[in-house]
Structure formats: structure tokens, C-alpha cells
Design an enzyme around this catalytic site. Structure first.
Site, PDB file in Angstrom:
ATOM      1  N   LEU A  11       0.826  -1.206   0.000  1.00  0.00           N
ATOM      2  CA  LEU A  11       0.000   0.000   0.000  1.00  0.00           C
ATOM      3  C   LEU A  11       0.860   1.257   0.000  1.00  0.00           C
ATOM      4  O   LEU A  11       0.556   2.239  -0.702  1.00  0.00           O
ATOM      5  CB  LEU A  11      -0.933  -0.009   1.212  1.00  0.00           C
ATOM      6  CG  LEU A  11      -1.965   1.108   1.300  1.00  0.00           C
ATOM      7  CD1 LEU A  11      -2.783   1.208   0.015  1.00  0.00           C
ATOM      8  CD2 LEU A  11      -2.868   0.878   2.503  1.00  0.00           C
ATOM      9  N   LYS A 186     -14.360   1.270   7.160  1.00  0.00           N
ATOM     10  CA  LYS A 186     -13.267   0.498   6.550  1.00  0.00           C
ATOM     11  C   LYS A 186     -13.017  -0.788   7.331  1.00  0.00           C
ATOM     12  O   LYS A 186     -12.695  -1.829   6.745  1.00  0.00           O
ATOM     13  CB  LYS A 186     -11.988   1.349   6.501  1.00  0.00           C
ATOM     14  CG  LYS A 186     -10.773   0.619   5.912  1.00  0.00           C
ATOM     15  CD  LYS A 186     -10.971   0.212   4.461  1.00  0.00           C
ATOM     16  CE  LYS A 186      -9.871  -0.707   3.931  1.00  0.00           C
ATOM     17  NZ  LYS A 186      -8.549  -0.083   3.884  1.00  0.00           N
ATOM     18  N   SER A 258      -4.448  -8.006   2.419  1.00  0.00           N
ATOM     19  CA  SER A 258      -3.168  -7.781   3.093  1.00  0.00           C
ATOM     20  C   SER A 258      -2.899  -8.864   4.129  1.00  0.00           C
ATOM     21  O   SER A 258      -1.740  -9.221   4.370  1.00  0.00           O
ATOM     22  CB  SER A 258      -3.148  -6.398   3.746  1.00  0.00           C
ATOM     23  OG  SER A 258      -4.194  -6.267   4.680  1.00  0.00           O
ATOM     24  N   GLU A 270      -2.300  -8.522  11.112  1.00  0.00           N
ATOM     25  CA  GLU A 270      -2.880  -7.428  11.900  1.00  0.00           C
ATOM     26  C   GLU A 270      -4.224  -7.812  12.497  1.00  0.00           C
ATOM     27  O   GLU A 270      -5.054  -6.959  12.783  1.00  0.00           O
ATOM     28  CB  GLU A 270      -3.030  -6.192  11.008  1.00  0.00           C
ATOM     29  CG  GLU A 270      -1.706  -5.679  10.474  1.00  0.00           C
ATOM     30  CD  GLU A 270      -1.872  -4.505   9.525  1.00  0.00           C
ATOM     31  OE1 GLU A 270      -1.263  -3.456   9.781  1.00  0.00           O
ATOM     32  OE2 GLU A 270      -2.609  -4.642   8.526  1.00  0.00           O
TER      33      GLU A 270
END
Length: 316
Positions: A11, A186, A258, A270
């Protein structure tokens, strides 16, 4: 505007290339000597809807080389946020702003502890990227919105200036007066696909071909929506189906989340800042989150197995 991208992964490279081509002095900071060295020697190869090209970028492993900047865009993995920002404080001048565009919730508080809350802007982006190799990114910028805002919702001149700089570079950017709600929006998108692709190893196209996985995704997003509502967060996504469709909008069927990219590289994910955040906020507000808790447990199990294999390989 002079900008530092703190964390030039997939990103970071996608956004950094766009900002560079938009005329901004943009520095790509990354810990990988191979990745940075490749970009310094021959530029960053960018593959997107316009084709493939080499972009001459400024890349470094040392923040000191960039010096003081106007804006630091934080895109390191969530669990590296504090250490990365502490190691890059030489980027900060009296008026430097720090903007997190990371996935998940909670980064702004971590950054505020390091640089002071007055410097921090929050943001979210739907730009996509896949790192194909050192100095090579597949970028998904076209039609992908980015949102920035003050933590208190004020529409300030500095937030508008950052949005204008991004817009100039072809990154469609909106100043939000409800950035907390925007971050939750998001988060719902990440909850819809990240853990499921990490567990199954599926690309976007494969994921969206499996009805059973859609059902699981909608259940996970439904829990997150309930948590946000209990916390008093104003969402623009009204139904789990919206998050499910938004997650893959404009991306190639071959794109990977991701989270899956991290696992493919042998890195931890994450998950604690995405589905894990839903679980924590759910406990705080008395909302059950069994689907998200299960997804977290599965990803943690995959990370454990991966770490055990890596230890075994080192011993062998």
C-alpha cells in the site's frame, strides 16, 4: 508538499508512486535493504490499469536521509507502529503532521503517545496494492477513495490541504467530519474478507465464488455493525452486504488481502487490530462476537503453526 511514507510495502508503494507522479517530494521508507536498493537503482515498477512503468522514487532505509517533512503517512504493520514512529522522529519539524492510513482501529492513540495528539490526523483508504517483489507493486488506485480527518471531526485548513495534495496526485480524497465512523466503515470491509482469505488462502475471486464463505463474512460484519452501534458510532455502511461488495469493488479477482499477503510471506498479521478490535469493543459494550472471536483464534493458530515451522527450519 514533502511527504514521507513510513512503511513502503504494497500500500505504501501504491500511494507513494501516485504522490511522486503527482509532483510531491515523496520519500519511501522501508526496512528492507533489498526492496529499497532495487527502487534506488531502477525505480519502482508499478503495474496498474495504465499498464506497467518504472517510477523514479526516493527510497531509503534511514529516516535521516529524508529529513524533516510536511507529512508522515504511516503505513507500517499495526504491531510496528510505535517502534517505527519512535525511530523516525527526525522526520518531525514544528508543523509536521502524522497521518495513519493503516487497517484496523487504535493506531491514532499509539501515534499520539509518540508524537503528541495535536499532530495526528486519522484516515482510511480503499486503495489496494500487492507487492510482487522487491521494487515491484501491483497498484489499485483508480476509483478508490481515501478519507482524512481530525480526530474531533473539525474541518481544518490542514486536513483540507492534505486532501488537496492527495487529489492533485490522483488519489481521490475526502475530508471527513466523522472520521471515527469512516474508520469503522473500513474496518467492516476488512472484517468481511481479511481473516477468511487468510484462513482459506483464497484470492478475492475465489472467495466470492464460495456462498458458504459469504455467509460467514456477513455474520462477522453483522457482529461488527452491532458493536459499532452499541458504541454510538455513526456508520455510512448500513448493512453487511454493503461491506461485502465494497471489499472487492474495482479489484482484480487475483488480488489478495493484506492479511493473506502477510501469511504468504511468513509474517504475523494485523488480526488484533481488525477482528480482534471487534471482539475487544464487543466485550466493552456487552455485544457477543463469537464469529469474530473464532476467526481471530483460527488466524492465531495459523500464525503459531507458521512460527513453529520457521523455528524447526532454523534448527535443521
Amino acid at each position: 508538499m514533502k511527504i514521507a511514507i513510513l512503511g513502503a510495502g504494497a500500500l505504501g508503494c501504491a500511494i507513494g508512486a501516485a504522490l511522486t507522479e503527482g509532483g510531491h517530494e515523496t520519500w519511501l521508507l522501508d526496512r528492507s535493504p533489498e526492496h529499497v536498493g532495487t527502487m534506488r537503482r531502477g525505480g519502482l515498477r508499478v503495474d496498474d490499469e495504465r499498464g506497467s512503468r518504472q517510477v523514479a522514487v526516493r527510497a531509503t532505509t534511514e529516516a535521516q536521509e529524508a529529513g524533516v517533512v510536511d507529512l508522515v503517512v504511516v503505513l507500517v504493520k499495526s504491531f510496528h507502529t510505535e517502534a517505527a514512529m519512535r525511530g523516525a522522529r527526525c522526520l518531525l519539524g514544528p508543523d509536521t503532521l502524522v497521518l495513519s492510513l493503516q487497517n484496523g482501529l487504535g493506531h491514532e492513540n499509539v501515534l499520539a503517545d509518540v508524537v503528541g495528539r495535536a499532530r495526528v490526523l486519522a484516515g482510511k483508504t480503499y486503495v489496494g496494492g500487492v507487492l510482487r517483489g522487491p521494487g515491484h507493486v501491483q497498484s489499485g488506485v483508480a476509483g478508490k477513495a481515501t478519507y482524512v480527518g481530525e480526530l474531533d471531526g473539525a474541518r481544518t485548513a490542514r486536513a483540507l490541504a492534505v486532501a488537496a495534495a492527495f487529489d492533485q496526485a490522483g488519489l481521490a480524497t475526502i475530508v471527513s467530519d466523522n472520521i471515527v465512523g469512516t474508520m469503522w466503515d473500513k474496518l467492516l470491509v476488512n472484517v468481511a474478507t481479511g481473516a477468511l482469505t487468510g484462513i482459506t488462502g483464497l484470492t478475492y475471486g475465489q472467495l466470492y465464488d464460495e456462498p458458504a464463505l459469504k455467509d460467514a463474512a456477513l455474520s462477522a460484519v453483522g457482529e461488527a455493525v452491532a458493536v459499532a452501534q452499541a458504541a454510538g458510532v455513526t456508520l455510512s455502511i448500513a448493512a453487511p452486504e454493503q461491506a461485502w461488495h465494497l471489499a472487492a469493488e474495482g479489484l482484480s479477482p487475483a488480488f489478495k488481502t493484506s492479511m493473506l499477503q502477510s501469511l504468504d510471506k511468513g509474517s504475523v498479521t494485523e488480526i488484533d487490530f481488525i477482528n480482534g478490535a471487534v471482539v475487544r469493543w464487543g466485550r466493552r459494550h456487552g455485544v457477543p462476537t463469537p464469529v469474530n472471536a473464532t476467526l481471530v483464534a483460527c488466524i492465531k493458530g495459523i500464525e503459531r503453526a507458521m512460527a513453529d515451522r520457521q523455528r524447526g527450519e532454523r534448527v535443521a
